[in-house]
Design a protein around this motif. Structure first.
Motif, PDB file in Angstrom:
ATOM      1  N   PRO A   3      34.925  55.543  27.336  1.00  0.00           N
ATOM      2  CA  PRO A   3      35.444  54.977  28.580  1.00  0.00           C
ATOM      3  C   PRO A   3      36.537  55.829  29.206  1.00  0.00           C
ATOM      4  O   PRO A   3      37.430  56.327  28.525  1.00  0.00           O
ATOM      5  N   SER A   4      36.448  55.976  30.538  1.00  0.00           N
ATOM      6  CA  SER A   4      37.437  56.730  31.294  1.00  0.00           C
ATOM      7  C   SER A   4      37.857  55.913  32.504  1.00  0.00           C
ATOM      8  O   SER A   4      37.030  55.270  33.153  1.00  0.00           O
ATOM      9  N   GLY A   5      39.147  55.969  32.828  1.00  0.00           N
ATOM     10  CA  GLY A   5      39.682  55.208  33.953  1.00  0.00           C
ATOM     11  C   GLY A   5      40.457  56.067  34.924  1.00  0.00           C
ATOM     12  O   GLY A   5      41.583  55.746  35.284  1.00  0.00           O
ATOM     13  N   ARG A   6      39.868  57.178  35.342  1.00  0.00           N
ATOM     14  CA  ARG A   6      40.497  58.098  36.314  1.00  0.00           C
ATOM     15  C   ARG A   6      41.909  58.471  35.877  1.00  0.00           C
ATOM     16  O   ARG A   6      42.878  58.281  36.590  1.00  0.00           O
ATOM     17  N   TRP A   7      42.014  58.975  34.685  1.00  0.00           N
ATOM     18  CA  TRP A   7      43.255  59.450  34.078  1.00  0.00           C
ATOM     19  C   TRP A   7      44.220  58.337  33.667  1.00  0.00           C
ATOM     20  O   TRP A   7      45.307  58.609  33.169  1.00  0.00           O
ATOM     21  N   HIS A   8      43.862  57.091  33.860  1.00  0.00           N
ATOM     22  CA  HIS A   8      44.727  56.000  33.432  1.00  0.00           C
ATOM     23  C   HIS A   8      44.476  55.694  31.958  1.00  0.00           C
ATOM     24  O   HIS A   8      43.351  55.773  31.463  1.00  0.00           O
ATOM     25  N   ARG A   9      45.517  55.307  31.273  1.00  0.00           N
ATOM     26  CA  ARG A   9      45.390  54.964  29.854  1.00  0.00           C
ATOM     27  C   ARG A   9      44.761  53.593  29.652  1.00  0.00           C
ATOM     28  O   ARG A   9      44.207  53.312  28.592  1.00  0.00           O
ATOM     29  N   TYR A  10      44.856  52.728  30.677  1.00  0.00           N
ATOM     30  CA  TYR A  10      44.325  51.362  30.562  1.00  0.00           C
ATOM     31  C   TYR A  10      43.663  50.962  31.878  1.00  0.00           C
ATOM     32  O   TYR A  10      44.058  51.420  32.960  1.00  0.00           O
ATOM     33  N   VAL A  11      42.661  50.066  31.768  1.00  0.00           N
ATOM     34  CA  VAL A  11      42.054  49.461  32.950  1.00  0.00           C
ATOM     35  C   VAL A  11      41.968  47.951  32.741  1.00  0.00           C
ATOM     36  O   VAL A  11      41.957  47.456  31.608  1.00  0.00           O
ATOM     37  N   LEU A  12      41.902  47.222  33.857  1.00  0.00           N
ATOM     38  CA  LEU A  12      41.665  45.779  33.851  1.00  0.00           C
ATOM     39  C   LEU A  12      40.381  45.497  34.621  1.00  0.00           C
ATOM     40  O   LEU A  12      40.275  45.846  35.809  1.00  0.00           O
ATOM     41  N   PRO A  13      39.365  44.900  33.978  1.00  0.00           N
ATOM     42  CA  PRO A  13      38.135  44.567  34.694  1.00  0.00           C
ATOM     43  C   PRO A  13      38.254  43.210  35.401  1.00  0.00           C
ATOM     44  O   PRO A  13      38.860  42.274  34.884  1.00  0.00           O
ATOM     45  N   GLN A  14      37.669  43.126  36.560  1.00  0.00           N
ATOM     46  CA  GLN A  14      37.659  41.870  37.301  1.00  0.00           C
ATOM     47  C   GLN A  14      36.871  40.815  36.533  1.00  0.00           C
ATOM     48  O   GLN A  14      35.771  41.070  36.055  1.00  0.00           O
ATOM     49  N   VAL A  15      37.420  39.600  36.430  1.00  0.00           N
ATOM     50  CA  VAL A  15      36.735  38.521  35.720  1.00  0.00           C
ATOM     51  C   VAL A  15      36.128  37.503  36.672  1.00  0.00           C
ATOM     52  O   VAL A  15      35.305  36.672  36.270  1.00  0.00           O
ATOM     53  N   GLY A  16      36.518  37.524  37.947  1.00  0.00           N
ATOM     54  CA  GLY A  16      35.973  36.591  38.925  1.00  0.00           C
ATOM     55  C   GLY A  16      36.587  36.852  40.281  1.00  0.00           C
ATOM     56  O   GLY A  16      37.534  37.641  40.418  1.00  0.00           O
ATOM     57  N   GLU A  17      36.046  36.200  41.317  1.00  0.00           N
ATOM     58  CA  GLU A  17      36.595  36.348  42.651  1.00  0.00           C
ATOM     59  C   GLU A  17      36.309  35.093  43.473  1.00  0.00           C
ATOM     60  O   GLU A  17      35.416  34.306  43.147  1.00  0.00           O
ATOM     61  N   TYR A  18      37.092  34.924  44.526  1.00  0.00           N
ATOM     62  CA  TYR A  18      36.990  33.760  45.391  1.00  0.00           C
ATOM     63  C   TYR A  18      36.748  34.226  46.825  1.00  0.00           C
ATOM     64  O   TYR A  18      37.328  35.211  47.275  1.00  0.00           O
ATOM     65  N   TYR A  19      35.901  33.468  47.524  1.00  0.00           N
ATOM     66  CA  TYR A  19      35.538  33.809  48.887  1.00  0.00           C
ATOM     67  C   TYR A  19      36.032  32.714  49.835  1.00  0.00           C
ATOM     68  O   TYR A  19      35.769  31.527  49.608  1.00  0.00           O
ATOM     69  N   PRO A  20      36.725  33.069  50.907  1.00  0.00           N
ATOM     70  CA  PRO A  20      37.114  32.049  51.880  1.00  0.00           C
ATOM     71  C   PRO A  20      35.887  31.419  52.531  1.00  0.00           C
ATOM     72  O   PRO A  20      34.949  32.125  52.926  1.00  0.00           O
ATOM     73  N   GLU A  21      35.875  30.127  52.597  1.00  0.00           N
ATOM     74  CA  GLU A  21      34.870  29.313  53.272  1.00  0.00           C
ATOM     75  C   GLU A  21      33.563  29.209  52.507  1.00  0.00           C
ATOM     76  O   GLU A  21      33.123  28.114  52.163  1.00  0.00           O
ATOM     77  N   TYR A  22      32.884  30.311  52.221  1.00  0.00           N
ATOM     78  CA  TYR A  22      31.584  30.235  51.562  1.00  0.00           C
ATOM     79  C   TYR A  22      31.288  31.566  50.887  1.00  0.00           C
ATOM     80  O   TYR A  22      31.931  32.576  51.151  1.00  0.00           O
ATOM     81  N   THR A  23      30.286  31.556  50.017  1.00  0.00           N
ATOM     82  CA  THR A  23      29.887  32.773  49.318  1.00  0.00           C
ATOM     83  C   THR A  23      28.892  33.555  50.161  1.00  0.00           C
ATOM     84  O   THR A  23      27.827  33.040  50.501  1.00  0.00           O
ATOM     85  N   PRO A  24      29.209  34.798  50.532  1.00  0.00           N
ATOM     86  CA  PRO A  24      28.257  35.589  51.323  1.00  0.00           C
ATOM     87  C   PRO A  24      26.974  35.839  50.527  1.00  0.00           C
ATOM     88  O   PRO A  24      27.014  36.104  49.325  1.00  0.00           O
ATOM     89  N   THR A  25      25.833  35.740  51.185  1.00  0.00           N
ATOM     90  CA  THR A  25      24.551  35.992  50.513  1.00  0.00           C
ATOM     91  C   THR A  25      24.094  37.433  50.700  1.00  0.00           C
ATOM     92  O   THR A  25      23.215  37.894  49.998  1.00  0.00           O
ATOM     93  N   GLY A  26      24.691  38.124  51.653  1.00  0.00           N
ATOM     94  CA  GLY A  26      24.329  39.521  51.888  1.00  0.00           C
ATOM     95  C   GLY A  26      25.486  40.423  51.556  1.00  0.00           C
ATOM     96  O   GLY A  26      26.054  40.362  50.460  1.00  0.00           O
ATOM     97  N   GLY A  27      25.862  41.273  52.497  1.00  0.00           N
ATOM     98  CA  GLY A  27      26.963  42.186  52.288  1.00  0.00           C
ATOM     99  C   GLY A  27      28.309  41.508  52.460  1.00  0.00           C
ATOM    100  O   GLY A  27      28.417  40.294  52.628  1.00  0.00           O
ATOM    101  N   TYR A  28      29.331  42.321  52.435  1.00  0.00           N
ATOM    102  CA  TYR A  28      30.700  41.814  52.543  1.00  0.00           C
ATOM    103  C   TYR A  28      30.921  41.139  53.892  1.00  0.00           C
ATOM    104  O   TYR A  28      30.502  41.652  54.935  1.00  0.00           O
ATOM    105  N   VAL A  29      31.575  39.988  53.876  1.00  0.00           N
ATOM    106  CA  VAL A  29      31.929  39.271  55.092  1.00  0.00           C
ATOM    107  C   VAL A  29      33.444  39.241  55.192  1.00  0.00           C
ATOM    108  O   VAL A  29      34.132  38.782  54.276  1.00  0.00           O
ATOM    109  N   GLY A  30      33.972  39.753  56.296  1.00  0.00           N
ATOM    110  CA  GLY A  30      35.416  39.839  56.454  1.00  0.00           C
ATOM    111  C   GLY A  30      36.059  38.517  56.809  1.00  0.00           C
ATOM    112  O   GLY A  30      35.388  37.502  57.051  1.00  0.00           O
TER     113      GLY A  30
END
Length: 419
Positions: free
Chosen positions: A242-269
């Motif tokens: 494992p490599s993290g762009r020269w960083h000694r440690y990384v944190l992986p995302q465990v979840g995320e929240y979407y305002p209003e609703y979950t997009p079914t396609g690409g990113y919704v701003g």
């Protein structure tokens, strides 16, 4: 400029408020014609995690079970490792903050001190948010979120600064990454297209705001990197260390929240000022004693106009995450419309709101104090491009403090007496 093999500031290669419009006073004061920090209907504001925690959690579990990464024994153990960079306690630059507010804090390593450096600091939180007694593993720790290199959103990181001993600060950069599975190969990739606007530390959780989404990370999955290269992940075929762009440690995302609703396609701003997709730019924690803990958020509005919204969201001390209702979504507790232009930071003590944004004079950045239903009062100008704020509550008789940080030249991370 030379860099060590574990350097974090290399440029990517091949990739990567005013209160009304009157009153020019820099000190405490209120714009004569300022509109109120007024309540608005919050019932339409929700955050939807959908199935993200399951999706990312499954990949993380498989990666850890494979033995390809080793979680750090503790955050303290990670911080205590080799020190690549050296911030110093004390406000080494002029801040503009009145001495009556007893400002103190620290300055970054010289490579991170100005606008030409490759990273931009945005959010501020710390052990004062993580635990009610203000410490984590018997340490006082401040955390900043950054995006970079320079004005890009190609990468995002968190920096943990242990200031338990102000005579010898300890420092750890952690790259934020996203678990990914492609073609049956479990891997992790850069947390790209992310401005890392704000950060909030609550228990083992670190929440990072990015306008259109709120991202969750957990210190239970602080991964040690054993390969020091620019690449992020296990290589395209998943066979490398494992490599993290020269960083000694990384944190992986465990979840995320979407305002209003979950997009079914690409990113919704997001949509500042109007609509049901509020922007999640500045965020901070509000521990309100006998009242339920909450997260407060604020919208940055790029245009020279008022109307950005500040919203309070419930938190769960049981899960160390935003509190889900029976429908599996997070419903806002209350919301306000703000007269502060270009809001960059928000904090609350349960009654008062503290907002950073354009000064009433129309130039410079200031801290403003607001009570719902009344016009905000400007408290102090802060030189250097004031960003996010964080409220440190009192504990065992200690006085509360208000934290903030700047992103321009001559950067500082400061805390002051609550104005």
């Amino acid at each position: 400029m030379s860099r060590s093999s574990w350097g974090r500031r290399l440029l990517a290669t091949g990739a990567s408020m005013i209160i009304g419009i009157t009153a020019a006073a820099i000190g405490p004061g209120r714009a004569a014609a300022a509109m109120a920090f007024g309540s608005i209907d919050a019932s339409s504001f929700v955050l939807d995690p959908a199935d993200s925690f399951q999706r990312y959690g499954d990949i993380i579990s498989r990666i850890e079970a494979s033995g390809k990464v080793t979680p750090a024994a503790s955050l303290g153990a990670a911080i205590d490792g080799a020190q690549d960079f050296k911030p110093t306690w004390g406000l080494c630059h002029s801040t503009g903050i009145p001495s009556t507010l007893s400002p103190t804090g620290f300055c970054w390593d010289a490579d991170d001190d100005d606008w030409v450096s490759t990273w931009r600091p945005q959010g501020i939180t710390g052990s004062w948010d993580a635990q009610p007694n203000l410490i984590w593993e018997n340490r006082k720790i401040a955390v900043a979120s950054w995006h970079g290199p320079q004005d890009s959103n190609a990468f995002a990181r968190l920096t943990f600064v242990d200031y338990t001993s102000t005579a010898a600060l300890k420092f750890r950069d952690v790259l934020l990454v996203v678990p990914d599975s492609t073609g049956g190969v479990d891997n992790f990739r850069t947390f790209d297209w992310n401005h890392a606007d704000g950060v909030l530390w609550y228990g083992n959780t670190l929440l990072v705001a990015d306008g259109g989404r709120l991202h969750a990370f957990s210190l239970r999955h602080l991964w040690t990197m054993t390969r020091s290269e620019e690449e992020v992940g296990f290589g395209t075929d998943g066979s490398k260390a494992p490599s993290g762009r020269w960083h000694r440690y990384v944190l992986p995302q465990v979840g995320e929240y979407y305002p209003e609703y979950t997009p079914t396609g690409g990113y919704v701003g997001c949509s500042p000022i109007t609509g049901n997709r509020p922007c999640l730019n500045a965020i901070s924690l509000d521990r309100r004693g006998s009242n339920r803990d909450s997260m407060v958020s604020a919208e940055y509005v790029a245009a020279d106009s008022a109307g950005g919204r500040a919203i309070r969201w419930p938190m769960s001390s049981a899960t160390a995450l935003p509190l889900l209702s029976a429908d599996g979504k997070v419903h806002a507790d209350e919301a306000f419309v703000s007269p502060i232009w270009h809001m960059q930071g928000v904090a609350s003590d349960g009654t008062n709101w503290f907002l950073s944004g354009l000064c009433a004079s129309g130039s410079g950045t200031c801290i403003h104090k607001a009570v719902p239903g009344s016009a905000p009062h400007q408290q102090a100008q802060v030189y250097g491009g004031l960003e996010n704020l964080s409220y440190q509550p009192s504990y065992n008789g200690s006085a509360p403090r208000l934290w903030g940080l700047t992103e321009g030249d001559n950067r500082v991370t400061f805390n002051i007496s609550v104005p």
